[in-house]
Design a protein around this motif. Structure first.
Motif, PDB file in Angstrom:
ATOM      1  N   LYS A 174      25.901  39.006  54.025  1.00  0.00           N
ATOM      2  CA  LYS A 174      24.786  39.631  53.293  1.00  0.00           C
ATOM      3  C   LYS A 174      25.244  40.897  52.588  1.00  0.00           C
ATOM      4  CE  LYS A 174      20.825  37.545  55.402  1.00  0.00           C
ATOM      5  NZ  LYS A 174      19.646  37.648  56.231  1.00  0.00           N
ATOM      6  N   GLY A 175      26.293  41.513  53.128  1.00  0.00           N
ATOM      7  CA  GLY A 175      26.830  42.724  52.512  1.00  0.00           C
ATOM      8  C   GLY A 175      27.900  42.453  51.465  1.00  0.00           C
ATOM      9  N   PHE A 176      28.226  41.201  51.259  1.00  0.00           N
ATOM     10  CA  PHE A 176      29.249  40.847  50.255  1.00  0.00           C
ATOM     11  C   PHE A 176      28.653  41.034  48.861  1.00  0.00           C
ATOM     12  CE2 PHE A 176      31.112  37.281  47.669  1.00  0.00           C
ATOM     13  CZ  PHE A 176      32.326  37.894  47.454  1.00  0.00           C
ATOM     14  N   GLN A 177      29.286  41.948  48.092  1.00  0.00           N
ATOM     15  CA  GLN A 177      28.657  42.322  46.813  1.00  0.00           C
ATOM     16  C   GLN A 177      29.355  41.734  45.586  1.00  0.00           C
ATOM     17  OE1 GLN A 177      28.808  46.563  47.370  1.00  0.00           O
ATOM     18  NE2 GLN A 177      26.794  46.608  48.358  1.00  0.00           N
ATOM     19  N   ARG A 178      30.240  40.780  45.820  1.00  0.00           N
ATOM     20  CA  ARG A 178      30.921  40.077  44.718  1.00  0.00           C
ATOM     21  C   ARG A 178      31.794  40.999  43.867  1.00  0.00           C
ATOM     22  NH1 ARG A 178      25.921  37.935  45.281  1.00  0.00           N
ATOM     23  NH2 ARG A 178      25.787  35.707  45.694  1.00  0.00           N
ATOM     24  N   LYS A 179      32.295  42.081  44.478  1.00  0.00           N
ATOM     25  CA  LYS A 179      33.238  42.933  43.731  1.00  0.00           C
ATOM     26  C   LYS A 179      34.574  42.206  43.591  1.00  0.00           C
ATOM     27  CE  LYS A 179      31.178  47.355  45.020  1.00  0.00           C
ATOM     28  NZ  LYS A 179      31.218  48.479  45.964  1.00  0.00           N
ATOM     29  N   SER A 180      34.851  41.330  44.561  1.00  0.00           N
ATOM     30  CA  SER A 180      36.028  40.462  44.455  1.00  0.00           C
ATOM     31  C   SER A 180      35.532  39.034  44.645  1.00  0.00           C
ATOM     32  CB  SER A 180      37.032  40.814  45.555  1.00  0.00           C
ATOM     33  OG  SER A 180      36.452  40.610  46.826  1.00  0.00           O
ATOM     34  N   SER A 181      36.433  38.081  44.492  1.00  0.00           N
ATOM     35  CA  SER A 181      36.005  36.692  44.708  1.00  0.00           C
ATOM     36  C   SER A 181      35.813  36.457  46.203  1.00  0.00           C
ATOM     37  CB  SER A 181      37.050  35.721  44.163  1.00  0.00           C
ATOM     38  OG  SER A 181      38.225  35.804  44.947  1.00  0.00           O
ATOM     39  N   PHE A 182      35.044  35.450  46.521  1.00  0.00           N
ATOM     40  CA  PHE A 182      34.825  35.136  47.927  1.00  0.00           C
ATOM     41  C   PHE A 182      36.158  34.760  48.587  1.00  0.00           C
ATOM     42  CE2 PHE A 182      33.685  32.139  51.364  1.00  0.00           C
ATOM     43  CZ  PHE A 182      32.914  32.989  52.132  1.00  0.00           C
TER      44      PHE A 182
ATOM     45  N   SER B 198      41.052  38.508  52.951  1.00  0.00           N
ATOM     46  CA  SER B 198      41.191  39.891  53.410  1.00  0.00           C
ATOM     47  C   SER B 198      40.745  40.024  54.869  1.00  0.00           C
ATOM     48  CB  SER B 198      40.347  40.794  52.505  1.00  0.00           C
ATOM     49  OG  SER B 198      40.535  42.121  52.867  1.00  0.00           O
ATOM     50  N   ILE B 199      39.624  39.413  55.189  1.00  0.00           N
ATOM     51  CA  ILE B 199      39.145  39.440  56.585  1.00  0.00           C
ATOM     52  C   ILE B 199      40.177  38.786  57.502  1.00  0.00           C
ATOM     53  CG2 ILE B 199      37.387  38.548  58.193  1.00  0.00           C
ATOM     54  CD1 ILE B 199      35.338  38.725  55.918  1.00  0.00           C
ATOM     55  N   ALA B 200      40.679  37.633  57.070  1.00  0.00           N
ATOM     56  CA  ALA B 200      41.627  36.871  57.908  1.00  0.00           C
ATOM     57  C   ALA B 200      42.929  37.647  58.137  1.00  0.00           C
ATOM     58  CB  ALA B 200      41.918  35.525  57.264  1.00  0.00           C
TER      59      ALA B 200
ATOM     60  N   SER C 142      49.318  48.269  46.236  1.00  0.00           N
ATOM     61  CA  SER C 142      49.684  48.086  44.834  1.00  0.00           C
ATOM     62  C   SER C 142      50.573  46.852  44.666  1.00  0.00           C
ATOM     63  CB  SER C 142      50.412  49.328  44.327  1.00  0.00           C
ATOM     64  OG  SER C 142      51.697  49.380  44.931  1.00  0.00           O
ATOM     65  N   ASP C 143      50.632  46.414  43.437  1.00  0.00           N
ATOM     66  CA  ASP C 143      51.477  45.271  43.080  1.00  0.00           C
ATOM     67  C   ASP C 143      52.948  45.569  43.417  1.00  0.00           C
ATOM     68  OD1 ASP C 143      50.742  42.792  41.150  1.00  0.00           O
ATOM     69  OD2 ASP C 143      52.850  43.372  40.926  1.00  0.00           O
ATOM     70  N   GLY C 144      53.340  46.808  43.158  1.00  0.00           N
ATOM     71  CA  GLY C 144      54.730  47.222  43.429  1.00  0.00           C
ATOM     72  C   GLY C 144      55.052  47.164  44.921  1.00  0.00           C
ATOM     73  N   THR C 145      54.089  47.548  45.728  1.00  0.00           N
ATOM     74  CA  THR C 145      54.306  47.514  47.190  1.00  0.00           C
ATOM     75  C   THR C 145      54.479  46.071  47.657  1.00  0.00           C
ATOM     76  OG1 THR C 145      52.917  49.480  47.381  1.00  0.00           O
ATOM     77  CG2 THR C 145      53.360  48.293  49.405  1.00  0.00           C
TER      78      THR C 145
ATOM     79  N   GLY D 142      51.713  30.320  48.125  1.00  0.00           N
ATOM     80  CA  GLY D 142      51.881  30.329  46.667  1.00  0.00           C
ATOM     81  C   GLY D 142      50.925  31.246  45.920  1.00  0.00           C
ATOM     82  N   MET D 143      50.515  32.326  46.544  1.00  0.00           N
ATOM     83  CA  MET D 143      49.598  33.254  45.852  1.00  0.00           C
ATOM     84  C   MET D 143      50.379  34.172  44.924  1.00  0.00           C
ATOM     85  SD  MET D 143      47.019  34.717  48.701  1.00  0.00           S
ATOM     86  CE  MET D 143      46.204  33.687  49.857  1.00  0.00           C
ATOM     87  N   PRO D 144      49.775  34.568  43.808  1.00  0.00           N
ATOM     88  CA  PRO D 144      50.443  35.530  42.928  1.00  0.00           C
ATOM     89  C   PRO D 144      50.442  36.945  43.530  1.00  0.00           C
ATOM     90  CG  PRO D 144      48.295  34.931  42.043  1.00  0.00           C
ATOM     91  CD  PRO D 144      48.496  34.099  43.265  1.00  0.00           C
ATOM     92  N   HIS D 145      51.350  37.774  43.047  1.00  0.00           N
ATOM     93  CA  HIS D 145      51.458  39.145  43.575  1.00  0.00           C
ATOM     94  C   HIS D 145      50.132  39.911  43.483  1.00  0.00           C
ATOM     95  CE1 HIS D 145      55.743  38.287  42.422  1.00  0.00           C
ATOM     96  NE2 HIS D 145      55.902  38.744  43.653  1.00  0.00           N
ATOM     97  N   ALA D 146      49.462  39.741  42.329  1.00  0.00           N
ATOM     98  CA  ALA D 146      48.227  40.507  42.095  1.00  0.00           C
ATOM     99  C   ALA D 146      47.153  40.154  43.124  1.00  0.00           C
ATOM    100  CB  ALA D 146      47.708  40.237  40.688  1.00  0.00           C
ATOM    101  N   GLU D 147      47.062  38.889  43.461  1.00  0.00           N
ATOM    102  CA  GLU D 147      46.054  38.442  44.441  1.00  0.00           C
ATOM    103  C   GLU D 147      46.375  39.021  45.827  1.00  0.00           C
ATOM    104  OE1 GLU D 147      43.520  36.352  43.320  1.00  0.00           O
ATOM    105  OE2 GLU D 147      42.594  36.735  45.265  1.00  0.00           O
ATOM    106  N   ILE D 148      47.662  38.998  46.172  1.00  0.00           N
ATOM    107  CA  ILE D 148      48.076  39.549  47.478  1.00  0.00           C
ATOM    108  C   ILE D 148      47.756  41.044  47.533  1.00  0.00           C
ATOM    109  CG2 ILE D 148      50.062  39.927  49.009  1.00  0.00           C
ATOM    110  CD1 ILE D 148      51.360  37.432  47.678  1.00  0.00           C
ATOM    111  N   ALA D 149      48.017  41.707  46.408  1.00  0.00           N
ATOM    112  CA  ALA D 149      47.744  43.152  46.334  1.00  0.00           C
ATOM    113  C   ALA D 149      46.266  43.439  46.583  1.00  0.00           C
ATOM    114  CB  ALA D 149      48.171  43.681  44.970  1.00  0.00           C
ATOM    115  N   LYS D 150      45.394  42.591  46.019  1.00  0.00           N
ATOM    116  CA  LYS D 150      43.945  42.783  46.209  1.00  0.00           C
ATOM    117  C   LYS D 150      43.552  42.558  47.663  1.00  0.00           C
ATOM    118  CE  LYS D 150      42.230  41.151  41.792  1.00  0.00           C
ATOM    119  NZ  LYS D 150      41.539  40.003  41.174  1.00  0.00           N
TER     120      LYS D 150
END
Lengths: 142, 194
Positions: free
Chosen positions: B64-72, B78-80, B169-172, B156-164
């Motif tokens: 209920k608190g999920f505000q769609r700032k990121s994809s589900f 992230s939770i996992a 950061s992407d660099g990290t 097989g996730m892209p760097h940007a997705e992992i960063a999110k």
């Protein structure tokens, strides 16, 4: 192929590590049953409320006990206030000085005056004359 | 006739409106992928099962608190990941799994054939040995490095997705990946053809 690409290739083989067949069907059922159990289980606030009411009952019992004790005290106070003070004090005096064998006891024999009988341990022996002398007794003739 | 599956957003909205069946669909949809993520970080099926149950339970409570700032998808991952890392911090034991857990398809994978080929005596290995070495190597990585390797190399996730997902950061992400690969190269030297 670079060593980094090689290592990625080998790590990718871990994708083949899978749970047993049919696992995910069972997983959903387990999830649903856990959710139902959680739904049936009281929440934190329900537990707190329950504990609070138990605590209230705990304090209610002594309150009744206090009332009973207060009532008993009131009855006792009324009883003592109604009784004469002398009786109460006399009784108390008797208790404070119990009788002993050493104390002289008054004994009345027939129509004579009271005599004090010697009691063992008395400091001195006292003789008490009869109420009328023997010379006054009427003579008897046979 | 082909029936199109509802998008994640629709299932999320229905769940938020109180439709528990919609969340069941999300469990079915995300279960296998999240299982892979958690399993490759824990190397234990029982722990993975328990953790995954907790992850979905947490998601259901918090949806209920999920505000769609990121994809589900990102939100669930992230939770996992965070829950698994917390679990691993508490758990010190290392458990290897049985051979039965490996899908038979691995025998036909060209990368597996190459890694276990007999053209070089050093590469001679069977499935059990490779699996054991892989797991040992993965478990030697720190929790954060293992999370990055799992998401990038295995899922097989892209760097940007992992960063999110990891909120870094992407660099990290790239530097953690580089460091982890260097470590794994050392552990799995005998399987790397050069």
């Amino acid at each position: 192929m670079t060593p980094e690409e090689n290592i990625s290739k080998i790590i990718r083989l871990k994708r083949y590590e899978q749970p047993p067949a049919g696992y995910f069907e069972g997983f959903l059922q387990e999830f649903q049953s856990r959710q139902n159990a959680d739904f049936a289980r009281p929440t934190f606030w329900e537990i707190v409320r329950d504990r609070a009411s138990s605590l209230e009952m705990f304090f209610q019992a002594p309150r009744l006990a206090y009332a009973a004790v207060a009532a008993a005290l009131a009855v006792a106070a009324v009883t003592f206030s109604v009784l004469p003070a002398s009786r109460v004090s006399g009784n108390l005096a008797d208790v404070r000085q119990p009788l002993t064998l050493a104390s002289p006891q008054q004994v009345t024999i027939g129509g004579s005056l009271p005599v004090v009988m010697p009691v063992a341990g008395s400091p001195s022996v006292q003789y008490v004359l009869p109420a009328s002398p023997a010379s006054y007794a009427s003579s008897r003739s046979f | 006739m082909e029936t199109s599956e509802p998008p994640d957003e629709e299932l999320v909205a229905r769940t938020q409106a109180g439709d528990a069946a919609a969340f069941d669909e999300l469990v079915v949809r995300f279960g296998p992928r999240l299982y892979g993520l958690v399993y490759n970080m824990t190397s234990n099926h029982e722990d993975t099962n328990d953790l995954l149950q907790e992850v979905f339970a947490k998601a259901y409570r918090s949806i209920k608190g999920f505000q769609r700032k990121s994809s589900f998808y990102t939100w669930m991952h992230s939770i996992a990941v965070h829950r698994t890392i917390n679990f691993l911090k508490k758990r010190n034991r290392r458990v290897t799994m049985s051979l039965d857990d490996v899908d038979n398809g691995i025998a036909n994978d060209p990368d597996f054939i190459e890694a276990t080929s007999d053209h070089d005596p050093r590469h001679q290995a069977n499935l059990g040995e490779l699996q054991k070495k892989l797991n040992e190597a993965m478990m030697k990585l720190s929790h954060h490095h293992r999370a990055v390797v799992t998401m990038f190399d295995i899922q097989g996730m892209p760097h940007a997705e992992i960063a999110k997902i990891l909120k870094i950061s992407d660099g990290t992400v790239r530097s953690r990946l580089f460091y982890a690969h260097r470590q794994l190269q050392n552990y799995l030297q005998e399987f790397i053809s050069g």
